[in-house]
Design an enzyme around this catalytic site. Sequence first.
Site, short mmCIF file in Angstrom:
data_model
loop_
_atom_site.label_atom_id
_atom_site.label_comp_id
_atom_site.label_asym_id
_atom_site.label_seq_id
_atom_site.Cartn_x
_atom_site.Cartn_y
_atom_site.Cartn_z
N HIS A 115 67.73 33.24 25.46
CA HIS A 115 67.33 34.42 24.71
C HIS A 115 68.54 35.32 24.47
O HIS A 115 69.61 35.10 25.05
CB HIS A 115 66.23 35.20 25.46
CG HIS A 115 66.64 35.64 26.82
ND1 HIS A 115 66.11 35.10 27.97
CD2 HIS A 115 67.53 36.56 27.23
CE1 HIS A 115 66.66 35.67 29.02
NE2 HIS A 115 67.53 36.56 28.60
C1 T46 Z 1 69.05 37.83 31.21
C2 T46 Z 1 69.31 36.74 32.17
C3 T46 Z 1 70.73 36.72 32.66
C4 T46 Z 1 60.81 41.52 34.96
O1 T46 Z 1 59.63 41.80 35.12
N1 T46 Z 1 61.79 42.45 35.18
C5 T46 Z 1 63.10 42.18 35.03
O2 T46 Z 1 63.95 43.05 35.23
C6 T46 Z 1 63.48 40.86 34.58
C7 T46 Z 1 64.95 40.53 34.37
C8 T46 Z 1 62.50 39.95 34.36
N2 T46 Z 1 61.22 40.26 34.54
C9 T46 Z 1 60.18 39.24 34.35
C10 T46 Z 1 60.07 38.70 32.93
C11 T46 Z 1 59.60 37.27 33.15
O3 T46 Z 1 58.20 37.25 33.24
O4 T46 Z 1 60.54 38.11 35.14
C12 T46 Z 1 60.17 36.90 34.51
C13 T46 Z 1 61.41 35.99 34.39
O5 T46 Z 1 62.32 36.55 33.44
P1 T46 Z 1 63.14 35.64 32.39
O6 T46 Z 1 62.37 34.44 32.07
O7 T46 Z 1 63.57 36.50 31.25
O8 T46 Z 1 64.38 35.24 33.30
P2 T46 Z 1 65.74 34.58 32.85
O9 T46 Z 1 66.43 34.12 34.07
O10 T46 Z 1 65.52 33.58 31.77
O11 T46 Z 1 66.59 35.80 32.19
C14 T46 Z 1 67.03 36.87 33.01
C15 T46 Z 1 66.82 38.20 32.29
O12 T46 Z 1 65.45 38.31 31.89
C16 T46 Z 1 67.68 38.34 31.07
O13 T46 Z 1 67.67 39.70 30.64
O14 T46 Z 1 69.92 38.19 30.46
O15 T46 Z 1 68.42 36.73 33.30
#
Ligand code: T46
Length: 326
Positions: A240
């Site tokens: 993303h």
């Molecule tokens: C990024 C990379 C480096 C929250 O509720 N609060 C938060 O602060 C974050 C970061 C995530 N979430 C929730 C959203 C999703 O339901 O946690 C779940 C997993 O998040 P995501 O699938 O976006 O995780 P990554 O590892 O793909 O991405 C994360 C960050 O979201 C993103 O901003 O740049 O790490």
Amino acid sequence: MRLLQTSLPDIAILEPAIYEDSQGGSVQSFDEPAFHKALKEAGFPVPRPLIQDNHFCSRKGVLRGLRYQLPPRAQGNLIRVVNGSAYVVAVDVRRDSLTFGKWVGVELDAVSQRMLWIPEGFAHGFAALEDNTHFFCKTTNGYHKESERNVRWNDPDIGIDWPGFTEKTTGAEDAVAPLLKNSEPHSEFLQGTTELKDLKVIGDNRGSLIALEQGLNIPFAIKRVYYIYDTLSDVGRGFHAHRRLEQMAICVSGSCNIVIDDGASRQQVRLDSASKALIIRNMIWREMHEFSDDCVLLVLASEYYDESDYIRDYDQFIKEVSCGKK
Ligand code: T46
């Protein structure tokens, strides 16, 4: 599609499946999901979409290259020989790379239909081993004359052993191309959008300490801190971009690879030290891979969590990033 590693960790040979029947034969020359799967399984970053096809023809002994395009127009190339045979070479032109100046050469021919994957950050060259040799290249970026750079095919510091042809014909530009040491660097980072910083380590005989200070070594006000850990080594995360969010990522334990992409150029960064920080500005696509078992990825963020700030579809990201550049 089978992937074979070469002596350079970023360069791969791909063998497509060839089918023969009473009418002749066929080959599935490109299948993007199979290509991505083969790269992922072998631990290679998945490239941006291959958006342009170029077809070249050479007579025996003609040598084209070495060529590359600078970011943001850098090109990854998937090269195939569809008639005849050729020696195809890739040279690492990324100044900060551990394999800078190293080369690999592979013979490609129309019978085996093997392909060579040469990602962005590498120069490439072809030498036709037969008359009427046809090359077919799929690239991640269109041709852009102003971004094109050449490196001398016989640069002694690179030392390519071009085999099997006696009469060499190079284009006028190729013959006078600069040596690699004088060539324009293929910068490791997407200009102005990402930065890999060495953090100051305060060490003494008890160990090490690093301080993160807003406005000093963190270029934005911190609203949120999160960390990612216990990630399985075979999964990818991210995929993303953020419309506004700016972040700083540090592997405070272990290691992982982060692919960063500004819509025109893509690079992979290895975070493997608690003193290396990657700053990622807004509108950068990111993918994280190869988490070590002990990886703890600490992320400092300029905004609170807001799902509407995420762009999770690559085509949508390309649309928005292109609009922003107009
Ligand atoms: C990024 C990379 C480096 C929250 O509720 N609060 C938060 O602060 C974050 C970061 C995530 N979430 C929730 C959203 C999703 O339901 O946690 C779940 C997993 O998040 P995501 O699938 O976006 O995780 P990554 O590892 O793909 O991405 C994360 C960050 O979201 C993103 O901003 O740049 O790490």
